[in-house]
Design an enzyme around this catalytic site. Structure first.
Site, mmCIF file in Angstrom:
data_model
loop_
_atom_site.group_PDB
_atom_site.id
_atom_site.type_symbol
_atom_site.label_atom_id
_atom_site.label_comp_id
_atom_site.label_asym_id
_atom_site.label_seq_id
_atom_site.Cartn_x
_atom_site.Cartn_y
_atom_site.Cartn_z
ATOM 1 N N TYR A 1 2.447 3.136 11.659
ATOM 2 C CA TYR A 1 3.361 3.090 10.512
ATOM 3 C C TYR A 1 4.324 4.266 10.459
ATOM 4 O O TYR A 1 5.027 4.425 9.459
ATOM 5 C CB TYR A 1 2.595 3.182 9.183
ATOM 6 C CG TYR A 1 1.414 2.300 8.966
ATOM 7 C CD1 TYR A 1 1.434 0.951 9.324
ATOM 8 C CD2 TYR A 1 0.270 2.792 8.334
ATOM 9 C CE1 TYR A 1 0.341 0.141 9.071
ATOM 10 C CE2 TYR A 1 -0.818 1.989 8.077
ATOM 11 C CZ TYR A 1 -0.779 0.660 8.446
ATOM 12 O OH TYR A 1 -1.851 -0.125 8.184
ATOM 13 N N CYS B 1 -4.180 8.513 26.846
ATOM 14 C CA CYS B 1 -3.161 8.337 27.877
ATOM 15 C C CYS B 1 -1.984 7.539 27.331
ATOM 16 O O CYS B 1 -1.732 6.395 27.751
ATOM 17 C CB CYS B 1 -3.764 7.638 29.078
ATOM 18 S SG CYS B 1 -4.970 8.679 29.857
ATOM 19 N N GLU B 2 -1.299 8.086 26.349
ATOM 20 C CA GLU B 2 -0.152 7.446 25.703
ATOM 21 C C GLU B 2 0.766 8.556 25.233
ATOM 22 O O GLU B 2 0.308 9.470 24.520
ATOM 23 C CB GLU B 2 -0.584 6.719 24.411
ATOM 24 C CG GLU B 2 -1.366 5.469 24.564
ATOM 25 C CD GLU B 2 -0.533 4.258 24.892
ATOM 26 O OE1 GLU B 2 0.627 4.206 24.481
ATOM 27 O OE2 GLU B 2 -1.063 3.383 25.577
ATOM 28 N N SER C 1 0.835 -1.190 0.000
ATOM 29 C CA SER C 1 0.000 0.000 0.000
ATOM 30 C C SER C 1 0.875 1.246 0.000
ATOM 31 O O SER C 1 2.009 1.203 0.471
ATOM 32 C CB SER C 1 -0.871 -0.043 1.258
ATOM 33 O OG SER C 1 -2.067 0.631 1.047
ATOM 34 N N GLY D 1 -8.036 1.297 -2.801
ATOM 35 C CA GLY D 1 -8.826 1.748 -1.647
ATOM 36 C C GLY D 1 -8.422 3.169 -1.317
ATOM 37 O O GLY D 1 -9.147 4.132 -1.552
ATOM 38 N N GLY E 1 -3.051 -0.427 -3.841
ATOM 39 C CA GLY E 1 -1.761 0.023 -3.321
ATOM 40 C C GLY E 1 -1.267 1.345 -3.860
ATOM 41 O O GLY E 1 -0.164 1.771 -3.515
HETATM 42 C C1 LIG Z 1 -6.107 -7.509 -0.817
HETATM 43 C C2 LIG Z 1 -6.084 -6.038 -0.782
HETATM 44 N N1 LIG Z 1 -6.543 -5.346 -1.830
HETATM 45 C C3 LIG Z 1 -6.563 -3.994 -1.839
HETATM 46 C C4 LIG Z 1 -6.107 -3.265 -0.769
HETATM 47 C C5 LIG Z 1 -6.176 -1.773 -0.842
HETATM 48 O O1 LIG Z 1 -4.958 -1.149 -0.775
HETATM 49 P P1 LIG Z 1 -4.870 0.413 -0.985
HETATM 50 O O2 LIG Z 1 -5.832 1.028 -0.045
HETATM 51 O O3 LIG Z 1 -3.478 0.766 -0.676
HETATM 52 O O4 LIG Z 1 -5.218 0.684 -2.417
HETATM 53 C C6 LIG Z 1 -5.593 -3.929 0.344
HETATM 54 C C7 LIG Z 1 -5.076 -3.181 1.489
HETATM 55 O O5 LIG Z 1 -4.591 -3.653 2.464
HETATM 56 C C8 LIG Z 1 -5.587 -5.358 0.342
HETATM 57 O O6 LIG Z 1 -5.133 -6.049 1.396
#
Ligand SMILES: Cc1ncc(COP(=O)(O)O)c(C=O)c1O
Length: 435
Positions: free
Chosen positions: A337, A364-365, A209, A291, A247
């Site tokens: 991350y 509280c961290e 990602s 995503g 990703g």
């Molecule tokens: C199988 C799979 N597809 C798609 C995505 C989406 O990745 P991104 O949000 O970076 O595009 C992920 C994210 O973890 C994933 O595990």
């Protein structure tokens, strides 16, 4: 970085509604999502896939783990694209939004039998199989339902994507999928072939990602096409599908760039077509799963400042701690991350000098840090509003109730109107689970 309806410069506004008005109407912290921007980004990926692959364009599956709720699932349905779900919960949201099961792809490295049976009974198009156990489990559930289930095998092509270790997913040492290098992928193929209730359609990989540059994706295309050719040579037939995952990177800071869908898809299509030609293979249908690149830039989080504290560091320099009313419970990415964000003063302009500041939450961290180091106007005081852009992906979806802090609401803004699409949790919600 900011979505298209946001204006900065004086007081921040989205679709003409000022930050002060938003805070007054909806409270803080709140995630504001720019609906038109979300739709435009989703369509841009869909158009880019179609333009690059033509009749071999598969489906854009929006990776709902980045952020989903029933209203967003309705937008996905309207747009006619697909959705990727990785749990029964994400599937339930997709179905609640009215998405046709034929547009749902099911992921997960440890799907429960109940999740598998549900997916098969509603008629999802594809299940991406992640382990040998799952070959049996999906085959048994499909046979019980009297169906032949279309499946892809998730493979690890051994690619070290240039991103944070926790979000790189296709090198050898990961929990996901079948390794090509070790021969596990081949064993899985043979096992799927033995199951009359499974139809193997092809292979899937998600290499990680927040990836910039197309090299890792081009290597993936080469390894997968080579593997498809090996399959053809062995079984004297070709597999019709590849899903090359998501990703694609986005800009969190002003200095970052965002991957352009058309460039990414063109690079992927060129690589797939070139290697297919070299092996004399028919080009498979190619699907993708963005995503973050769809939802990430469409949201910002609005916080209210609660306290300001100055410290002098050992080397004599000064740091200001600005505490807001959220933190690691609504944005875990900086702690998880080391992700970097920026912020701006949203309720007014300031001509004050800037001072070295750290934006922190209310938890509280000590590690409850949203921005480790940023220069902000030195006249910021309690009651000011700060907006953090690009919080759409893995923000609200990874939110927790740490310290029993209720999770923020999500408000959609479009054409000058704002409406709640996920309401804020209440103390009653928090107490409702306690017996
Ligand atoms: C199988 C799979 N597809 C798609 C995505 C989406 O990745 P991104 O949000 O970076 O595009 C992920 C994210 O973890 C994933 O595990």
């Amino acid at each position: 970085m900011w979505s298209s309806s946001v204006k900065t410069g004086s007081e921040l506004s989205i679709s003409g509604i000022t930050a002060k008005q938003l805070a007054k109407d909806f409270g803080t912290p709140t995630f504001f999502i720019d609906e038109a921007d979300f739709r435009a980004r989703a369509l841009a990926w869909n158009d880019a896939l179609k333009e690059a692959f033509g009749d071999k364009a598969g489906t854009v599956y929006y990776a709902s783990k980045a952020f989903s709720c029933t209203e967003v699932a309705r937008w996905i349905k309207d747009l006619g694209i697909g959705i990727d779900v990785s749990t029964g919960g994400e599937m339930a949201v997709a179905l609640a939004g009215g998405i046709d099961p034929k547009k749902i792809e099911v992921h997960g490295n440890n799907k429960s039998i109940a999740e598998i049976e549900k997916a098969i009974s509603v008629g999802v198009e594809t299940i991406v199989i992640d382990s040998m156990y799952e070959i049996d489990r999906v085959a048994t559930a499909a046979a019980k339902a009297g169906k032949v289930q279309r499946v892809l095998l998730r493979l690890t092509p051994g690619i070290e994507a240039h991103t944070h270790e926790s979000i790189a997913t296709a090198h050898e040492d990961v929990k996901f999928g079948f390794s090509i290098a070790s021969g596990a992928a081949w064993v899985a193929i043979t096992a799927v072939h033995k199951q009359s209730s499974l139809e193997l359609r092809g292979f899937h990989a998600h290499i990680g990602s927040q990836i910039f540059g197309f090299e890792s994706f081009e290597i993936l295309a080469e390894r997968f096409v080579t593997f498809l050719a090996k399959y053809r040579d062995e079984f004297k037939k070709e597999l019709p599908e590849l899903d090359l995952g998501g990703g694609y990177g986005i800009a969190y800071l002003e200095s970052d760039v965002t991957v352009v869908p058309r460039d990414a898809m063109q690079a992927l299509a060129n690589a797939v077509k070139k290697h297919c030609a070299a092996f004399n293979l028919e080009v498979p249908t190619v699907s993708i799963e963005p995503g973050r690149a769809i939802v990430g830039p469409t949201m910002f989080t609005l916080y209210e400042v609660g306290t300001v504290k100055d410290v002098t560091l050992e080397n004599g320099t000064h740091r200001r701690y600005i505490s807001v009313d959220g933190g690691m419970s609504d944005n875990i990415r900086p702690s998880l991350y080391g992700a970097e964000y920026t912020t701006i003063l949203a309720n007014r302009t300031s001509s004050a000098a800037h001072t070295s500041s750290r934006l922190v939450g209310k938890h509280c961290e000590t590690g409850d840090i949203i921005i480790r180091e940023i220069d902000l106007p030195e006249d910021i005081v309690p009651g000011d509003l700060l907006a953090v852009p690009a919080t759409g992906a893995y923000g609200r979806s990874m939110a927790s109730n740490y310290n029993h802090v209720p999770r923020p609401s999500v408000v959609a803004v479009k054409d000058g109107k704002a409406r709640v699409i996920v309401r804020r949790e209440s103390i009653e919600d928090l107490l409702a689970l306690d017996i």
